[in-house]
Each structure stands twice: as C-alpha cells, then as structure tokens.
Design a protein around this motif. Structure first.
Motif, mmCIF file in Angstrom:
data_model
loop_
_atom_site.group_PDB
_atom_site.id
_atom_site.type_symbol
_atom_site.label_atom_id
_atom_site.label_comp_id
_atom_site.label_asym_id
_atom_site.label_seq_id
_atom_site.Cartn_x
_atom_site.Cartn_y
_atom_site.Cartn_z
ATOM 1 N N UNK A 140 21.058 -51.271 32.611
ATOM 2 C CA UNK A 140 20.284 -51.716 33.766
ATOM 3 C C UNK A 140 21.149 -52.134 34.944
ATOM 4 N N UNK A 141 22.160 -52.939 34.664
ATOM 5 C CA UNK A 141 22.992 -53.467 35.750
ATOM 6 C C UNK A 141 23.639 -52.352 36.558
ATOM 7 N N UNK A 142 24.163 -51.365 35.883
ATOM 8 C CA UNK A 142 24.799 -50.251 36.582
ATOM 9 C C UNK A 142 23.787 -49.465 37.387
ATOM 10 N N UNK A 145 23.125 -51.192 40.682
ATOM 11 C CA UNK A 145 24.215 -51.022 41.644
ATOM 12 C C UNK A 145 24.224 -49.598 42.175
ATOM 13 N N UNK B 43 18.026 -59.306 30.877
ATOM 14 C CA UNK B 43 17.135 -58.330 30.251
ATOM 15 C C UNK B 43 17.925 -57.395 29.355
ATOM 16 N N UNK B 313 28.440 -55.086 30.227
ATOM 17 C CA UNK B 313 28.047 -53.696 30.071
ATOM 18 C C UNK B 313 29.134 -52.729 30.470
ATOM 19 N N UNK B 315 31.840 -52.936 32.546
ATOM 20 C CA UNK B 315 32.723 -53.081 33.713
ATOM 21 C C UNK B 315 33.562 -54.345 33.593
#
Lengths: 251, 318, 368
Positions: A140-142, A145, B43, B313, B315
């Motif tokens: 999700x995070x990527x 972005x 999440x 995740x 990075x």
C-alpha cells in the motif's frame, strides 16, 4: 494581491436543491504553497474540491485554478492540475509501467517524455524492480507514493490530494510528505486534505471547513496562537463545538 | 506480565496465512480484565485478522487463543454470547433506523432495548434524538456510536472494536474515546485497534503491530520511555530545507517531520541531549538556519514505532 | 489521439486480465448459439404414437405399416378400445394417437367413407399441430398410393387436439411462467440478499452472536418463501381470470408442488451466495445458473421434444423442467398425484439434497 495565485476562490457556493453544501468560501493559495484543506466529513470539503478540479459547476461565486476559471474553462483546468485520492489512484490490474504510460498518454506527453520521466520517477522511488508488476501486488505505502508521482507526471501547476496517506505506516507517511515538500520546492502548488492532525502542521497554511463555510484559516502557528490551543486537534474541537467565549478572529 | 487464567485474553504463538500472504507471524500477548488495550499499526498489518480470530470468526493455522478463559476455536458458541464485536466499516443496516438496528441486535441476543435501558444509557442518550433516522443518513460519528451501542446491548464481558475511529472526524474520535474510558471504568475489558498513533496514549497498554508481528507490548509511557537514543525537536522557518540539511549532520541516525517540529535522532546512544542540542544549533547556523531552535524532547509512542519498524515494506527508513 | 489509444489499450488489458469477464465474453455467446440453435427447432422426431385398431384388416395394417415406415413415429401402444387412450395421454406416454373405425376395409370396399381419428396432445400447441400434420400426411400418402378400386378412396381423417383444443399459447406459457417467476423471486432475490449482508459487513456481526447458521438462513429466506407462495397464487389467479387458462386438476396439489419448487430454488440461491461475497457475482450466478436454464431448458417456451438428446439430458437436472411438467399436467390435463408421483419425487429429492448442501455451505465462521 500578487499575480501568482495558483488558486483563487471568491465566495464559491454550491447548492444541491435546498441543501447548501458549500456556502460561499473565499481563500487563495500562492504558487509553491502547501495548503491543508481540512474539515469533518460532510463539512463540504469534497464538494469544494470537485468544483476546483472542474468536476462540478459552482452555483455561484468564482474560482480560478492555475490561471483558468473553473466554470468557463474546466477542460483547461483539468489539463493543468493533478489529482490523487484515497479511493482511487492507479489501476490495480495494470502494471506500474502501463499505468504511467496510460496517464502520460492521457495528458498528451510525447513518448520520449514519458520514458524519461518514468525512469526518473521509478529511480526516485526505488521502484525500478517493480516496474512490470501489477499494481495490486505492490504494498500500500509504495502504491500511494507511486500514485502521487504519477499525478505529477505531466508537471501540473497545482495538485489536489484527497486523504493520500490514509492507513499507511508512519514512516511511509513521512516519506510521502517529503515527496510533497520536494514538489512544492519545485514550484508545484499542493492542496491536501487529511484526517491526521499532525499532517496539518506540515502545511504552510490551513483552512478548516465547518458546515460549508471556512471556520478558520491561517498558518498553523497563527491559528494556535489566536485560538489559544496547543494543537490543531484542539482547534478542530473548538471549532466544531464552540465553547462560546474564545471565538478566534474571522478567517 | 505473565499470563494467568484470570486474564481476559491470552494469545499464544498465533499464526495465520491467506494463500501466500502471512497475516500473523506468531503473536503472543495477554490482556488482563478491565484493561483498555490498544492494537496500533498501519493497514495490512494484521489487526483485523487478529481481531477476527479472537472474535471466533477465523481459525489460526498454528497457536491458540483464549478469551474469558475459553478456547476461541472449541468454545465458540459459548464465547459468542459473551463477546461484543464491532467489525470495521460499521456493520449497521443502512435501511433500518437507529432504533430498529438496536432492537434487532438486542433481539439476536435474546434481550430488548427496554431491558438494557440503564446499561446503554450513556451512549444511547447521545443517539436518542435521531432514533428514527436511517443508519445510512447518519454522520460517521453517529454511526460509530450506534455500532458501539449495538455491540454493548447484550452486556458482553469483553469488547473487540476493530478500527472504530477510522474515517471519523477528530471531534467524534475524542468523544468516542471518552466513552471507552467510561466503559473501562465500569469494569469492561476492551480491545481496540487503530491506525492512529496518537490514540495509543489513551490506552492502558498498547501493542504495536506491523506486518503480522508485534513490535512492542507495554503501557504507552513505558514504550515511549524505552526509546534508547537522544531525541531532539528542531523548529525552523524553512522546514524542508532544514530537514535536508539535518540529514547531512555528522551523527544523524534519523530525521523526520513531527507535527510542527522536526525530530532528530542521534546515533550516539550515550550522549547528553543538551550537548547535542548545542552542537546541532551550531551546525544549523552554519548552514544558514540561524533562526532554528533545538531542544531535547521526550519520545512518544510514534517515535518508538518508527524506531522499531525497521524497513517499511522494503524501503530504507531515514 | 494517443490519449484515446491509451484508453483503448487499457480497456483491452482490463478485459484480458479479468477471468470472469473473459469467460462471459468468449464462452457465453458460443454456448448460447448452441443452445438456441438447437432449442429453437420446430420439427419433432420420435412422436410417441398409440394406435386404436378394434378390428385390424388389410387397410388398417397397411396404414399402420406406413406409420411405422415414416421414421418419425414411435409405436408405443396398440389398444383395442379408445377409452384406453386417456390414461396414455394423461401419463404423457403418448403424444398422438390414430383411431381406426371398426370395419375399415369393408366400408372402403363398399365405397363408403372410412373414419380415421387423429388425436394429438396439444398441451404444447406447436407439437400438437406438428403431430397432427405428420399423421395426416401419412394417411394422405397412403390414399394416393392405395390400389384403385371403385374410384377414389375416402379416408376421412378428423383431427382432435387434446387438452388444449383451441391451441391457446397462453395455456402453454402460463404454467411455465410460474416457474420463471418463482425462480426470480427465490433464487435471485435470496442470492442477492445474502451477499448484500456480506457486502455491508453486517454478516460478520451476525456471526459473532448466538445465532446458528441455520437460523440466519431461515430468517433470511422465509420471507421469500411467503412472497413466492403469494406469487404462485397471483399467477394462478391471473391465468384463470385474464387468460382463462383452465385449472382442471387439484389447486391444493398445485400449490403444494409450488412450495416444493420454491424450496428447491431457495436452496439454489443460498448455494450460489455461499460461494461469493459480491452481489454482482451472485446476481450473475443466479441468472446463469437458474434463470437461463429455466427459460431455455424447462420446456417453458421451447418444447423439450424438439431438442437434441444432449440438451434433453441436461434438462433432467433443471428443477424447473419438472415443475413445468407438473404445472401443465395439473392445469391442462387435470391429473393427480397418481400420475405425477415421479416428477414430484424428483422435486422432493432435489429439495432435500439442495437444502442440506446449502446449510452445510453456510459456514459458522469466515473461513473453515
């Protein structure tokens, strides 16, 4: 008023039948500013943003975004802005590269521009290895972005972000905000909505909508001083449930 | 805190996967009775999966969980009478009114609104004015309160609330946590999950959860105090340039925005913060940020979360 | 222009990468062409023919031989008296009958017209007409090739359409319509109702309660049972009052069979929704799994007799096929349980099997 207002809103109003969603808001955003557009659900934020992005016609009032009138020149507004929302950003069943190419095509970028910009974007985000993966396979995070970067692909003058960091971890959120800062430093104007009160502090100026009107506007520091509160969260509570006495200066 | 059979919840090495994805990678923790326990994390971290297992909706691949001293897999029918569960997304019937929703959930548990009047009064009093309004027409904050009411109406012994504050405005969130504090004071055990780090401070104890693992389980203050590096808050007019400059300071471990300041974490564990503050001021001044102020500051749960997260995740962190 | 091409390409990706859409686009048309191609046939093979020949003689035998040689008829019975035909028709054992007058050849030899009665089961008016015209053609063929004696031969075939003398198509459709309406209400609505509960998330809350799965199912499904029953009554009323479709059999039996069929459809609805949490998918599943077969393979519109045997074989597992048979028999033929025990048994077994399967499919947890 200086001539480089990226967003200029005058008494903007939108009614749906008898219901007034946005009741005459006035504000402006300078080029390169990061503007926090806050308010509770149902306060009118989404309607206001839809008008500013050319999706809804105002009932009355005027707004200029990236130099174009949103009512008369909606198509040109859309060409010069970027948009990213929590609900939708990228097509999940297309790969990263396919998404970039698609948006590049929609904004009429030349093939070479698309190639160069996407290479730079992927390197910046450290996503080169995922270029040919389906977006749904990326965490999700990527994705968030990436979506932001894609919204900037055609180098718009103004970008609208609707709750872009919902649910992501604290580090990714901050990385996202560094991307915002980076874009702003390059002259892009950013209008962002968020439910994270600490993110309100990251903005140059914020406005808080209450029941279709702007209840407060200014820099976070100014507002905290004027309303005598120590956090934007407290300010929110004050505006929504005014105690009667400490009503800060008019926006 | 060692687990005893008096504990309301005891989880032991819970593992759960969905196809290739590992949702829970071996969780163990316990919650004593009458505690307000928060599960905090982003999440996709496994919070909902954990809550579903504890509420008898899913079966773990490995490990066990006991709620109210009963096994969640074997004693599910016994437990379902005693648990109050509020799933994410507010499971309310949009086409029924406030009153009708509440009456339905009461009847499912064999009771009536009238009988539980006194018990739900603190919350229901805030809803009564809207009792004939359809649930779909309620604001987020109202839905939240109604869902809580429906979960409480049958006098459960324990409450599982899965992300009750997500998507709700700041004011309603506060009021909701006030209600939870009241409930806890009356002896209810409550487990709440939330993605908002600041809500951790309103819990008795907190579990930080990410990618199916627990990063820490302790009282919020203890988690914050366990932060083991010097932490300073920097204020500068030109925030982003200051941030970039700080990344180049000699002993930096991490720098990130934090509310209206920047948090700077020094890599030298033993150094006195006051000394570092002076160093940093000088450094910033040399970079053209003469107006910047640097002060030692106390760590929060969020700082600890960031420190323990490791690579988010894939990075790199700072 | 490149924007447009980009959009087109994206849509192609969406279609190719979504397996369900792909199946619908590729498989469904092929399937439909096959089914419709075969279903919409108006010719009838293998007409089941009964013969009443009280006093066989050279002429009657000659005509019977022609019937046998025609290749379209299947000899099912040879009975001496016409009264015995009634049972054959009611059971559906015979679709057509040829009745010879006694002393056939003798009358012809004396130059008198000989009577020949052709009876066709016109429950399905189309089939009835075809049977009648085939039979008439055979008789006329015989006449033309008959050995000459005293000039022309007068064989006078008269045709009677049994059960549906005026060949009203509404008599054909209305019983089948009952099945169709019930399928919509029971299968489709149930499937949608259950998946809607899953989609709003309320099912999750319901599961964490003392309610057992069977209680949840019954609670959800019982209203549709009542609605379905009301529909059956409504359709029957409309059939009688507006279209004047006869109801020659027992109303009680018809309603009882209706209830069994509703139970079958409800179970199918539950089974479909047990597999998915999307209303959209449930709806498609119900449409393809219940409504399409009901429309095409139950004999509702397209006679089963006209279909090639693979389709007729498939129709055996379509519940509506049995109910349409039952409804038509009760309304038009006026038969009772003694004739209908077989289809009734099939429906009861289906109901039992499907109810058990659907209750099992409905888990007490989110996974199992």
């Amino acid at each position: 008023m200086s001539g480089d207002l990226a967003i200029d809103v005058q008494d903007l109003t939108r009614r749906f039948g008898a219901f007034t969603a946005v009741g005459g808001i006035t504000f402006n955003v300078r080029a390169g500013e990061v503007f926090g557009f806050l308010g509770a659900n149902g306060a009118g934020k989404t309607t206001a943003i839809r008008m500013l992005t050319g999706l809804l016609v105002p009932s009355s009032g005027r707004a200029t975004v990236a130099g174009h009138d949103v009512a008369r020149d909606a198509e040109r507004v859309k060409r010069d802005i970027g948009y990213m929302s929590q609900k939708f950003s990228l097509y999940e069943d297309l790969t990263v590269r396919e998404n970039i190419t698609l948006y590049g095509g929609i904004y009429d970028l030349r093939d070479r521009e698309i190639r160069d910009r996407s290479a730079r974007m992927l390197a910046n985000l450290q996503l080169e290895h995922a270029a040919d993966q389906l977006v749904r396979a990326i965490p999700l995070g990527w994705r968030q972005k990436l979506a932001f970067s894609v919204a900037l692909l055609h180098q718009p003058r103004v970008v609208f972000l609707d709750e872009p960091t919902s649910g992501v971890d604290p580090i990714t959120r901050r990385q996202f905000w560094e991307l915002i800062y980076d874009a702003a430093a390059g002259g892009t104007t950013v209008l962002v909505t968020t439910h994270y009160m600490d993110e309100a502090e990251y903005c140059d100026r914020i406005s808080i909508m209450v029941d279709g009107r702007i209840g407060a506007m200014g820099t976070p520091a100014e507002l905290k001083r004027d309303f005598k509160v120590s956090s934007i969260d407290d300010l929110f509570v004050q505006l929504a449930r005014p105690t009667g006495s400490a009503q800060g200066p008019a926006a | 805190m060692s687990a005893s059979s008096a504990d309301a919840v005891v989880a032991d090495c819970l593992e759960k996967r969905f196809g290739q994805t590992i949702a829970l990678a071996g969780l163990s923790f316990s919650v004593p009775r009458a505690e307000l326990f928060g599960v905090v994390g982003p999440d996709g971290g496994g919070k909902t999966t954990l809550f579903r297992i504890l509420a008898t909706l899913l079966v773990p691949e490995k490990g066990t969980a006991r709620v109210l001293d009963r096994d969640v897999v074997k004693d599910l029918w016994d437990l379902r009478r005693r648990i109050g569960y509020m799933p994410g997304r507010f499971s309310l019937y949009p086409d029924l009114s406030v009153y009708e929703n509440l009456r339905f959930f009461a009847s499912v548990f064999g009771t009536t609104i009238e009988r539980e009047q006194a018990h739900i009064a603190p919350i229901y009093s805030q809803l009564e004015a809207f009792k004939d309004r359809r649930a779909s027409a309620l604001s987020g904050g109202m839905k939240q309160k109604l869902a809580l009411c429906c979960a409480l109406v049958h006098r459960p012994e324990i409450l599982f609330l899965d992300e009750p504050t997500t998507g709700v405005d700041a004011v309603s969130r506060r009021e909701f946590w006030d209600l939870l504090a009241q409930l806890k004071a009356s002896g209810m055990t409550i487990l709440v999950s939330t993605p908002y780090m600041d809500e951790a401070d309103r819990c008795d104890r907190v579990a930080l959860m990410q990618s199916g693992r627990l990063l820490a389980v302790d009282a919020p203050k203890a988690i914050a105090q366990a932060f083991d590096r010097p932490l300073l808050a920097v204020r500068a007019a030109r925030r982003y340039p200051a941030l970039l400059a700080l990344r180049e300071s000699p002993h930096v471990h991490a720098v990130y925005p934090f509310g209206d300041t920047l948090h700077y974490v020094d890599a030298r564990r033993g150094e006195a913060p006051a000394a570092i503050a002076t160093e940093l001021s000088a450094f910033l001044a040399s970079r053209g940020f003469a107006d910047a102020t640097v002060e030692p500051t106390a760590a929060t749960v969020e700082d600890s979360f960031i420190a323990r997260m490791g690579a988010p995740e894939g990075t790199r962190a700072a | 222009m490149s924007a447009l091409l980009g959009l087109l390409r994206k849509e192609v990706y969406h279609i190719l990468r979504d397996r369900r859409t792909l199946v619908v686009i590729v498989a469904l048309p092929v399937l439909q062409v096959i089914i419709f191609g075969y279903a919409i046939r108006t010719d009838v093979d293998h007409v089941r023919l009964a013969i009443v020949d009280p006093a066989p003689d050279t002429v009657t035998l000659g005509i019977r031989a022609r019937f046998a040689a025609a290749g379209v008829f299947e000899d099912v019975a040879l009975v001496p008296r016409i009264e015995q035909l009634e049972d054959l028709f009611r059971r559906g054992a015979a679709q057509g009958a040829v009745v010879f007058e006694a002393g056939f050849a003798e009358r012809l030899a004396r130059g008198l017209p000989a009577g020949l009665l052709i009876i066709a089961d016109a429950t399905e008016p189309n089939t009835g007409s075809i049977v009648a015209s085939y039979a008439t053609a055979v008789v006329q063929g015989y006449q033309q090739e008959a050995p000459p004696s005293n000039g022309a031969i007068h064989i006078v075939p008269s045709v009677r359409m049994r059960f549906n003398p005026t060949r009203e198509s509404s008599n054909l459709f209305v019983p089948g319509l009952m099945a169709f309406v019930l399928t919509i209400i029971s299968s489709l609505m149930t499937a949608i109702s259950l998946t809607r509960e899953k989609e709003t998330g309320t099912l999750e809350a319901l599961l964490v309660s003392p309610l057992r799965p069977w209680q949840i199912i019954v609670g959800k499904v019982a209203p549709y049972l009542v609605v379905g029953f009301a529909s059956v009554v409504g359709v029957i009323l409309e059939a009688r009052l507006v279209f004047h479709v006869p109801l020659r059999g027992s109303l009680v039996l018809l309603l009882a069979e209706g209830i069994v069929f509703i139970l079958v459809s409800l179970s199918l609805g539950i089974l479909i929704s047990a597999r998915t949490s999307s209303q959209r998918v449930a709806m498609m599943g119900a449409l393809i799994g219940t409504m399409l077969p009901t429309m095409l393979l139950s004999g509702f519109i397209f006679p089963l007799e006209s279909m090639p045997w693979p389709l007729r074989a498939i129709s055996v597992i379509v519940p509506a096929r049995w109910f349409v048979l039952v409804a038509r028999s009760i309304m038009l033929k006026g038969v009772g349980l003694s004739y209908l025990w077989q289809p009734t048994l099939v429906l009861l077994v289906m109901a039992l099997v499907l109810l058990t399967a659907s209750t099992r499919a409905f888990h007490e947890r989110l996974d199992q």
